[in-house]
Motif scaffolding. Structure first.
Motif, PDB file in Angstrom:
ATOM      1  N   HIS A 507      -3.227  23.362   1.135  1.00  0.00           N
ATOM      2  CA  HIS A 507      -1.886  23.034   1.607  1.00  0.00           C
ATOM      3  C   HIS A 507      -1.914  21.807   2.511  1.00  0.00           C
ATOM      4  O   HIS A 507      -1.054  20.921   2.400  1.00  0.00           O
ATOM      5  N   ARG A 511      -0.226  18.128   1.681  1.00  0.00           N
ATOM      6  CA  ARG A 511       0.754  17.592   2.633  1.00  0.00           C
ATOM      7  C   ARG A 511       0.195  16.414   3.423  1.00  0.00           C
ATOM      8  O   ARG A 511       0.692  16.094   4.493  1.00  0.00           O
ATOM      9  N   SER A 512      -0.832  15.784   2.933  1.00  0.00           N
ATOM     10  CA  SER A 512      -1.467  14.683   3.652  1.00  0.00           C
ATOM     11  C   SER A 512      -0.519  13.509   3.845  1.00  0.00           C
ATOM     12  O   SER A 512       0.513  13.383   3.175  1.00  0.00           O
ATOM     13  N   ASP A 513      -0.919  12.635   4.753  1.00  0.00           N
ATOM     14  CA  ASP A 513      -0.194  11.390   4.977  1.00  0.00           C
ATOM     15  C   ASP A 513      -0.625  10.389   3.910  1.00  0.00           C
ATOM     16  O   ASP A 513      -1.795  10.016   3.834  1.00  0.00           O
ATOM     17  N   GLU A 526       4.141  11.887  -2.822  1.00  0.00           N
ATOM     18  CA  GLU A 526       5.006  12.690  -1.954  1.00  0.00           C
ATOM     19  C   GLU A 526       5.925  13.594  -2.770  1.00  0.00           C
ATOM     20  O   GLU A 526       6.095  14.775  -2.449  1.00  0.00           O
ATOM     21  N   ALA A 529       3.750  16.325  -4.509  1.00  0.00           N
ATOM     22  CA  ALA A 529       3.228  17.251  -3.503  1.00  0.00           C
ATOM     23  C   ALA A 529       4.312  18.203  -3.022  1.00  0.00           C
ATOM     24  O   ALA A 529       4.060  19.400  -2.860  1.00  0.00           O
ATOM     25  N   SER A 530       5.523  17.686  -2.798  1.00  0.00           N
ATOM     26  CA  SER A 530       6.599  18.551  -2.309  1.00  0.00           C
ATOM     27  C   SER A 530       6.950  19.624  -3.333  1.00  0.00           C
ATOM     28  O   SER A 530       7.229  20.773  -2.985  1.00  0.00           O
ATOM     29  N   VAL A 533       4.196  22.374  -3.293  1.00  0.00           N
ATOM     30  CA  VAL A 533       4.275  23.273  -2.142  1.00  0.00           C
ATOM     31  C   VAL A 533       5.319  24.339  -2.361  1.00  0.00           C
ATOM     32  O   VAL A 533       5.118  25.509  -2.059  1.00  0.00           O
ATOM     33  N   GLN A 861       6.019  27.429   2.801  1.00  0.00           N
ATOM     34  CA  GLN A 861       6.920  26.442   2.214  1.00  0.00           C
ATOM     35  C   GLN A 861       7.340  25.375   3.211  1.00  0.00           C
ATOM     36  O   GLN A 861       7.698  24.266   2.827  1.00  0.00           O
ATOM     37  N   ASN A 863       7.426  22.689   6.409  1.00  0.00           N
ATOM     38  CA  ASN A 863       6.572  21.580   6.845  1.00  0.00           C
ATOM     39  C   ASN A 863       7.212  20.942   8.066  1.00  0.00           C
ATOM     40  O   ASN A 863       8.284  20.362   7.984  1.00  0.00           O
ATOM     41  N   LYS A 865       7.035  18.225  11.055  1.00  0.00           N
ATOM     42  CA  LYS A 865       6.396  16.972  11.446  1.00  0.00           C
ATOM     43  C   LYS A 865       6.177  16.921  12.962  1.00  0.00           C
ATOM     44  O   LYS A 865       5.248  16.267  13.433  1.00  0.00           O
ATOM     45  N   GLY A 899       2.485  23.274  10.780  1.00  0.00           N
ATOM     46  CA  GLY A 899       2.694  22.085  11.586  1.00  0.00           C
ATOM     47  C   GLY A 899       2.723  22.274  13.089  1.00  0.00           C
ATOM     48  O   GLY A 899       2.775  21.285  13.819  1.00  0.00           O
TER      49      GLY A 899
END
Length: 969
Positions: A507, A511-513, A526, A529-530, A533, A861, A863, A865, A899
């Motif tokens: 996960h 969800r990496s940068d 992005e 990946a979304s 998830v 689910q 995320n 920041k 997060g």
């Protein structure tokens, strides 16, 4: 050629060689090759032409299914079944490399499911569909497939129990399937379910079905050669089931199992050739019979210590390691690998021999510990070398192309578990071959650990991934102990990190940068990946409801999820071609992992059957230290005993979910039996686990904020022990504990701590957004009156004017949807409510909020920041699951991985009256009585530590103050 009965002329699907068969006669079959002219002439037949034209467009399966619906009942049913059989013949199990597709298997399932809806009472259709589901379970580990498969087989067994089919022997299409084959299939499915869930009754029922099947076959006299092979097959399956039971509880009659395996081997020797029937879920040949006999002899050796049993097993198994490319396992691994590279798909040739090579390596290692024979070491090294070469591949390739079953993966992990007991050390230098064996074993461990994330790849839903990860439990610790044994401490840290908490680690990586990559590629990553998830969660869970039924989880949805995973890893490969991204989403080296210790030491605690130890990371880019505990004092038996004293009998209970009523005592305290048990556990932990670590770090006693921070990363059974409270205590006071030296926090993995460190940003006074949620009343639970006071007290301590300072007090009929919608924008989330750690399905561990449940699956689910602090004033928020100790599937871990940088949690139940008191201390520290907001990561751990000491001085029960713990920064 497929046997097919049709009532009208029809062109059969193409054979593997491209020719086509013709079935033109009622109740008869004409099997032969047809020229193009013959095909064209036959097309003139109306029904045949229609079927022919619809069987071969691009989407032939869909067309065939549609045409079968408009044909007469009997013909339509037979078309579905014959098409399904054709796809089943096309299916290939593939290899460990992920080559081979399961698409034909999916198509066969769709067709057989259609046929089942048309004719649900057909035993043939039931078994065909069940077999396909059984095969797909071996690939994707979809629990629904196994359950549906078992239900179909149980129905077929029940339907045939009182029919003449019990007397049947050899089968053909559309005739009744013999009862003994149905019983064998039922037993195999029960065996699979036992391996997945370790339910004791499943293995007992499995053995019972095998025995009944065997008695039915043996009642027929005399037996012909093929019936004799049925007997041998049943005997092999029964032996395997008995051995599974023996590894759980010692069998009194292992000699009987060995004799049964000898009989099976004799049957196959007298009737050479591979036995196979379309209606048996697993085929058996002489190699499997020999392997089962060798396994039985090895198990007998383990219980009797008679080395002649092990010698016989090795002698039997050695010929099975011969590879059909012209070299054997006894050649020398360098020459073997060199020769194999001259062949196309070299690993494919080796794959069938992996289980036997691993099996032999285990036996040779076991014998080495007795004989110290250098020949056993060198032969074992060669077996491991060939198995490693056959297993070795790029994990990212396997993740994208995944289509293989788990036979070899399971064999590898099982071999690792046994071999980790038998690692020759540097003190054995008088024996030749040790260096080569250690190198081979190290390489093998590396491959095994690399396969763990592949087993539960991101293209599967959370439930399937977690179920699969049960197969890998302990493997990372076993590999770690091997590295410790041969003096490779940094590698031991890497092995442990790569093989644990894969549900969360994947996960984090998804969800990496992705910044720094070209804009178009960044957007693709992005977006994909979304979707990855969200999809695995929503397919299986919804708020406040039970798991959805199989009918809503379609094969098409599962395929779409796998396509997303394929696409994502394709983008990852593309990203790695850009400068500076060559290691993008790759496993971290020890140097990178040591960043977790940037602000203080991190201690990994490892509990494996072969060794218990600690790996200490003193600081960033500082070499790790290893502490091997005294095996006579610290071992798995003792650790299990300690967890039982704490109440972990068969796993954490989910019945007592309420926060405890007050347990503060006045006057001279009287210890309860529970208090005495807890103090005994804490004292033992301090003496034999914690004190050696403190001594290794050369720490001295200090007070207050002068004490350094220390992070514990417990693995396996250590995760259920309160390391943070270890110490020697008396009824009145304490002599010494871990808090005299350090302030303790926890992290599930090094990656989790690295992630929160790298993304931490200091919050200004005007930034904190606080979300307070209390749920005092839930149907069926005790009322928690203190929860309302808790959040109201907290609200009064928050300075006015913050962007978000919502307080939600939910009734038993309230929905949680409105309050959790604020999660993404909140920096601090405070939950005062009931909490449940679900021992049957840890993904459904949850906070009870009004009428709803906020589960681990829901949290996965989300995320955040800018998440800073999660305050979880509920029971069992960090209890964990005894079936998945290495996966950290609990509410506190979910908050950390979604997060939040810092999490306040409870190890088990908490006192209801302690919530308001601890909350007041937290908010007074955060907002410093109205002054600027403090985002010092050290503040919260020191508050928790001080509160525990305060409760202890008030003579609370031990459980009440030990329960509070801290995760993260």
């Amino acid at each position: 050629m497929l046997t097919l009965y049709l009532d009208a002329p029809v062109i059969l699907p193409p054979n593997d060689d491209g020719t086509r068969g013709l079935a033109s006669d009622t109740s008869s079959v004409l099997a032969g090759e047809l020229t193009n002219e013959q095909v064209n002439s036959i097309e003139k037949t109306s029904v045949a032409a229609k079927i022919f034209k619809t069987l071969y467009p691009a989407n032939e399966n869909q067309e065939a299914r549609e045409i079968s619906r408009i044909l007469p009942f009997d013909l339509g049913l037979k078309l579905r079944v014959s098409s399904g059989e054709r796809y089943l013949r096309q299916y290939s199990p593939g290899t460990i490399l992920g080559q081979g597709s399961i698409q034909p298997l999916n198509e066969a399932i769709l067709l057989f499911r259609d046929a089942f809806h048309v004719s649900p009472s057909s035993t043939h259709v039931q078994v065909a569909l069940a077999r396909c589901l059984y095969l797909r379970f071996g690939h994707l580990y979809l629990i629904e497939d196994l359950e549906e498969c078992l239900q179909l087989i149980v129905n077929a067994v029940n339907a045939s129990a009182n029919t003449d089919s019990k007397k049947g022997s050899i089968i053909s299409l559309w005739t009744d399937i013999p009862h003994f084959i149905l019983l064998q299939n039922k037993a195999l499915v029960l065996g699979q379910r036992y391996r997945a869930f370790r339910n004791h009754q499943d293995i007992l029922d499995c053995i019972s079905c095998h025995k009944e099947s065997l008695s039915l076959i043996n009642s027929q006299h005399p037996l012909n050669s093929q019936e004799s092979l049925h007997v041998a097959s049943a005997q092999v399956h029964l032996v395997n089931a008995l051995l599974m039971l023996s590894r759980r509880e010692k069998l009194p009659d292992l000699e009987g199992a060995v004799n049964l395996a000898r009989l099976a081997h004799t049957h196959f020797t007298n009737n050479p050739g591979i036995f196979f029937t379309d209606h048996a879920f697993e085929s058996v040949d002489n190699r499997r019979a020999i392997s089962s006999l060798a396994d039985a002899l090895t198990e007998w050796f383990s219980q009797s210590s008679k080395i002649q049993h092990l010698d016989e097993a090795i002698t039997l198994l050695t010929p099975l390691t011969q590879v059909n490319t012209g070299f054997t396992a006894l050649m020398g691994v360098g020459e073997a690998i060199t020769k194999s590279r001259n062949h196309n798909n070299a690993r494919d040739f080796l794959v069938p021999y992996i289980p036997y090579s691993l099996q032999l390596a285990v036996m040779l290692s076991m014998r080495y510990r007795i004989t110290t024979s250098s020949q056993d070491l060198s032969s074992g090294a060669i077996c491991l070398g060939i198995a490693t070469f056959g297993l070795n591949t790029s994990p990212s390739f396997y993740l994208r192309e995944r289509g293989s079953n788990y036979t070899n993966v399971i064999a590898a992990l099982r071999a690792l578990a046994v071999i980790s007991h038998c690692v020759p050390t540097a003190t054995d230098t008088e024996h030749g071959g040790i260096e080569g064996y250690q190198t081979a074993l190290h390489n093998f461990c590396n491959v095994c650990v690399s396969l763990i994330p592949c087993v539960a790849y991101v293209g599967l839903g959370l439930l399937q991934r977690l179920s699969l990860l049960r197969l890998t439990e302990g493997a990372a610790s076993d590999a770690c102990t091997v590295a410790v044994s041969i003096g490779k401490t940094p590698t031991a840290v890497e092995f442990l990190e790569r093989g644990r908490a894969q549900l969360w680690t994947q996960h984090l990586r998804v969800r990496s940068d992705f910044s720094g990559l070209p804009n178009s590629l960044q957007l693709k990553l992005e977006k994909t990946a979304s979707e990855l998830v969200v999809l695995p969660v929503t397919s299986y869970y919804s708020a406040g409801s039970a798991r959805e039924t199989k009918s809503s989880v379609t094969e098409e949805a599962e395929q779409y999820r796998r396509k997303l995973a394929y696409r994502f890893f394709g983008y990852v490969d593309e990203a790695r071609r850009y400068r500076g991204f060559s290691n993008f989403l790759q496993d971290r080296t020890y140097s990178e992992l040591s960043f977790a210790a940037k602000e203080g030491p991190v201690v990994l605690l490892i509990a494996a059957a072969s060794m218990t130890c600690a790996l200490v990371i003193p600081g960033y880019k500082v070499a790790p230290c290893q502490i091997v505990f005294d095996k006579a004092k610290v071992n798995m038996v003792k650790l299990i005993e300690l967890t039982q004293k704490l109440g972990y009998q068969t796993g954490p209970t989910i019945n007592n979910v309420s926060r405890l009523k007050p347990v503060i005592k006045s006057g001279v305290p009287k210890q309860t039996s529970e208090d005495r048990d807890f103090l005994e556990v804490l004292s033992w932990l301090y003496e034999y686990v914690v004190k050696p670590v403190l001594n290794n770090l050369k720490l001295t006693k200090k007070q207050g904020r002068q004490r350094p921070r220390l992070w514990w990363c417990p693995t396996g059974i250590f995760g259920f022990l309160p390391i943070h409270a270890a110490g020697t205590y008396t009824p009145i006071t304490r002599a010494e504990d871990v808090s005299d030296y350090v302030v303790s926090s926890y992290t599930p993995t090094l990656e989790a701590l690295i992630s929160v460190r790298k993304h931490f940003q200091v919050l200004k006074r005007s930034q904190p957004r606080v979300l307070l949620i209390a749920s005092p009343d839930v149907d069926g639970q005790l009322s928690l009156s203190d929860t309302q006071e808790e959040v109201e007290t907290a609200a009064k301590l928050i300075p006015p004017g913050l962007p978000l300072g919502d307080v939600h007090i939910l009734s038993s009929s309230s929905s949680m949807s409105q309050c959790i919608s604020h999660f993404p924008e909140a920096n601090i989330v405070h939950l005062a409510c009931h909490g449940i750690q679900d021992e049957n399905d840890p993904l459904r561990s949850s906070f009870l909020l009004g009428r709803d449940k906020l589960t681990v699956a829901h949290l996965a689910q989300m995320n955040l920041k800018n998440g800073y602090l999660a305050i979880l004033m509920a029971c069992q928020t960090a209890t964990g699951d005894v079936s998945h100790p290495d996966q950290s599937v609990h509410l506190a871990a979910a908050m950390l991985f979604m997060g939040f940088r810092s999490v306040v949690a409870t190890m088990w139940s908490m006192d209801d009256s302690h919530g308001p008191r601890l909350s007041a201390r937290i908010y007074k520290t955060l907002f410093q009585s109205g002054r600027s907001f403090s985002s010092n990561p050290d503040d919260i751990p020191f508050v928790i530590d001080g509160f525990r000491q305060e409760l202890r001085q008030e003579k609370c029960s031990v459980r009440a103050w030990v329960t509070f713990m801290h995760f993260g920064m």
